[in-house]
Design a protein around this motif. Structure first.
Motif, PDB file in Angstrom:
ATOM      1  N   THR A  59       0.836  -1.202   0.000  1.00  0.00           N
ATOM      2  CA  THR A  59       0.000   0.000   0.000  1.00  0.00           C
ATOM      3  C   THR A  59       0.867   1.247   0.000  1.00  0.00           C
ATOM      4  O   THR A  59       0.548   2.251  -0.653  1.00  0.00           O
ATOM      5  N   THR A  70      -9.380  -0.895  -5.883  1.00  0.00           N
ATOM      6  CA  THR A  70      -9.137  -1.914  -4.882  1.00  0.00           C
ATOM      7  C   THR A  70     -10.428  -2.680  -4.638  1.00  0.00           C
ATOM      8  O   THR A  70     -11.415  -2.477  -5.349  1.00  0.00           O
ATOM      9  N   ALA A  76     -10.352  -0.341   2.216  1.00  0.00           N
ATOM     10  CA  ALA A  76      -9.041  -0.211   1.581  1.00  0.00           C
ATOM     11  C   ALA A  76      -8.980   1.046   0.718  1.00  0.00           C
ATOM     12  O   ALA A  76      -7.955   1.744   0.690  1.00  0.00           O
ATOM     13  N   ALA A  77     -10.072   1.356   0.020  1.00  0.00           N
ATOM     14  CA  ALA A  77     -10.111   2.574  -0.792  1.00  0.00           C
ATOM     15  C   ALA A  77     -10.008   3.812   0.094  1.00  0.00           C
ATOM     16  O   ALA A  77      -9.311   4.775  -0.241  1.00  0.00           O
ATOM     17  N   MET A 127      -6.486   4.238   1.231  1.00  0.00           N
ATOM     18  CA  MET A 127      -5.655   4.739   0.153  1.00  0.00           C
ATOM     19  C   MET A 127      -5.816   6.251  -0.001  1.00  0.00           C
ATOM     20  O   MET A 127      -4.837   6.994  -0.151  1.00  0.00           O
ATOM     21  N   THR A 165     -13.524   1.097  -5.236  1.00  0.00           N
ATOM     22  CA  THR A 165     -13.664  -0.316  -5.547  1.00  0.00           C
ATOM     23  C   THR A 165     -14.115  -0.451  -7.002  1.00  0.00           C
ATOM     24  O   THR A 165     -14.572   0.517  -7.623  1.00  0.00           O
ATOM     25  N   ASP A 173      -4.943  -2.720  -6.970  1.00  0.00           N
ATOM     26  CA  ASP A 173      -4.442  -3.413  -5.784  1.00  0.00           C
ATOM     27  C   ASP A 173      -5.048  -4.824  -5.725  1.00  0.00           C
ATOM     28  O   ASP A 173      -6.111  -5.073  -6.292  1.00  0.00           O
ATOM     29  N   GLU A 174      -4.370  -5.730  -5.033  1.00  0.00           N
ATOM     30  CA  GLU A 174      -4.851  -7.113  -4.845  1.00  0.00           C
ATOM     31  C   GLU A 174      -5.235  -7.734  -6.192  1.00  0.00           C
ATOM     32  O   GLU A 174      -6.291  -8.366  -6.336  1.00  0.00           O
TER      33      GLU A 174
END
Length: 592
Positions: A35, A60, A65-66, A69, A85, A219-220
């Motif tokens: 991250t 993401t 998580a967003a 970020m 997302t 991400d991911e």
């Protein structure tokens, strides 16, 4: 300004951050600072003028998580980046373009798929039970994100679900789709399908999106589904400025359509791709990483994690991660609870301790054992912090208090209100609901006490409401209990990984090579959540379980055996059975 984005980075991280033109694949192992790399790369691009913030999309998988970020980008002085997302980004585009394309507003989102499925079942004269409906809902999600039609899905699923044969299963899915259309609704998977369909069918829409977003970060990336990957291809178009970040060893959502081959094959799909490997782990001690590396040795895409300089390099038998065998589940829970009590008595913060397990049902024994010792615990996956009745009540009273003048500092006002609702100076001795309520109120007071100097009560309550909207929840001073799926992306200094037995991890319905490999990755995720200490345990139980095959693969060189009860020997080296007695059509991912 660009120097700030490069501060504190190691050589590999700096390489990833300064490679601004894509395609770029960052293979980031657990605890390697992915991250940090993502946000610093965007900040470096903005600071050097290579990126305009409004033309950057960072995608993401969770709203939390967003939000994290966006917060990290703000801390680096970057505003205006679309950190969202997949669903949020697709929904925003549909809401923007739908009125002009369809002459109407966007259909409503289905708020409860199981309830709608129940109505659809009534329409065709069947009455599946709720667990079956939940399974059908999961199967609909999987079918759509893997881009299969109902006919294609049925052809691959000849056995049906529960008491629903394949014909009735197809009828129910068609009834669901028809009812949804009649009610002018779409489900979350339809949002992605509709956005992709819009971009494919409307060239002017695709041009507008391509003009708006020119630089992409995902991400991911190991968790993208075929549908998400297709949508991403449509967003990117024929440009090359895409950076993907992921770890194939942490692919734990294959049952929901995630396909790690998009990450593993990225360089073959993009001939000029730059691949950067992050393998320096800043979270875990070397002894814990040794366990993780042994578990994943030889697996496709596995990274060899090395401890960062300054991390404890503990190799003595006393300091190695331990594996303990117990007679039964109750003994295991009580043994783990006693070890946690010892850690707390030694001054360890309860927030740095976690108990992880494969399935929710395994939490009951450990919750009871901790409560018997007066140890407060929070189970991830329960109610969100700001949805707790104690927190909602406190927030209502704090909002009401903002209309009256405050003679003392606002922290005192917060403390007085919480005391009137039951907050005491010392926590209740027992565990359970009373202790949970106390911990929630104490967390609100702690937020007030940690607020910036000069903050008013109104500003404080506004900040609480912002936290609630963005799911920025405070950590309770409790031990955390979580499934391995829920633990992904989190970390603790001290982790107790329970249920490391055949039938539990790997779970009983994991019968194929691919399913067992996913269970291996789940175990890897659990191991790499630990920073300082790791204890693994398993219980024989009445069904005479055997230790997990993963323990045999890890071996005794990296795990020290402990005697938990009357069990003896080195449980990590016993040979696990290979025969399965669970029907092969039981698929992992059946939720519940």
């Amino acid at each position: 300004m660009s120097d700030r984005a490069l501060e504190g980075l190691d050589d590999r991280q700096r390489e990833a951050v300064t490679t601004l033109r894509g395609p770029v694949a960052v293979l980031a192992g657990a605890g390697t600072g992915k991250t940090r790399v993502i946000t610093h790369r965007i900040a470096y691009g903005v600071d050097t003028g290579a990126y305009s913030p409004g033309r950057v999309m960072a995608v993401t998988f969770t709203s939390k998580a967003a939000g994290e970020m966006r917060a990290r980008l703000r801390a680096l002085g970057v505003e205006g980046v679309a950190a969202r997302t997949f669903h949020a980004a697709a929904l925003a585009q549909l809401n923007y373009f739908w009125p002009s394309l369809a002459g109407d507003t966007m259909p409503a989102i289905v708020d409860n798929k199981v309830r709608l499925l129940a109505h659809a079942a009534d329409l065709i004269g069947i009455q599946p039970d709720t667990p079956t409906l939940r399974d059908v809902a999961s199967e609909i999600e999987w079918r759509k994100v893997t881009m299969r039609s109902i006919d294609q899905y049925v052809a691959e699923r000849p056995n049906g679900i529960g008491r629903l044969n394949v014909g009735r299963l197809a009828d129910l899915q068609r009834s669901y789709e028809k009812l949804k259309d009649e009610r002018r609704q779409v489900d979350f998977e339809d949002v992605l399908l509709a956005c992709a369909g819009m971009l494919e069918a409307e060239p002017h829409v695709a041009r507008a999106v391509h003009e708006q977003y020119r630089h992409f970060t995902v991400d991911e990336f190991q968790d993208v589904s075929p549908l998400q990957h297709r949508l991403l291809e449509l967003w990117v178009g024929d440009r090359k400025d895409i950076c993907v970040v992921g770890d194939a060893s942490q692919t734990i959502y294959s049952f929901a359509g995630a396909d790690a081959t998009f990450l593993l094959d990225f360089s073959s799909r993009h001939d000029d791709a730059r691949v950067v490997r992050l393998e320096t782990n800043y979270r875990s001690d070397a002894a814990i990483l040794a366990v993780a590396n042994e578990l994943m040795r030889g697996r496709p895409g596995a990274l060899h994690l090395a401890a960062a300089k300054g991390t404890r390099d503990t190799q003595s038998p006393q300091s190695l991660p331990s594996v303990t065998a117990y007679v039964d589940d109750e003994s295991e829970a009580r043994g783990v609870a006693r070890r946690i009590a010892e850690q707390l008595a030694a001054g360890i913060d309860p927030r740095s301790i976690a108990v992880l397990y494969r399935a929710h049902a395994q939490s009951a024994e450990i919750v009871r054992a901790l409560a018997d010792l007066g140890i407060a615990a929070t189970v991830l996956g329960g109610k969100r912090f700001f949805e707790l009745p104690e927190v909602r009540q406190a927030l209502m009273e704090l909002r009401a208090a903002t209309v009256a003048p405050i003679a003392t500092g606002f922290v005192e006002t917060v403390r007085d209100i919480l005391r009137s609702r039951g907050l005491t100076d010392e926590p209740p001795a027992a565990g359970g609901a009373v202790r949970d309520a106390w911990e929630a109120r104490a967390a609100v007071l702690r937020l007030a006490e940690e607020a910036p100097e000069g903050m008013s009560l109104r500003e404080f309550t506004d900040d609480l409401l912002r936290r609630a909207r963005t799911q920025d929840e405070p950590s309770l001073r409790t031990v955390t209990l979580a499934t391995l799926h829920a633990a992904k992306g989190l970390e603790w200094d001290h982790v107790h990984l329970i249920g490391f037995a055949e039938g539990q991890l790997p779970i009983g319905y994991a019968t194929t090579f691919e399913q067992v490999d996913e269970e291996r990755r789940l175990a890897y995720v659990g191991i790499t959540r630990a920073g300082r200490t790791l204890s693994v345990s398993w219980a024989r139980g009445t069904r005479e379980r055997q230790p997990s095959r993963f323990l045999r693969e890890i071996g005794t060189r990296t795990l020290s055996a402990r005697d938990g009860s009357s069990s003896s020997g080195a449980p990590g080296v016993r040979r696990a059975p290979t025969r399965r007695t669970v029907p092969a059509d039981d698929r992992p991912g059946r939720r519940g």
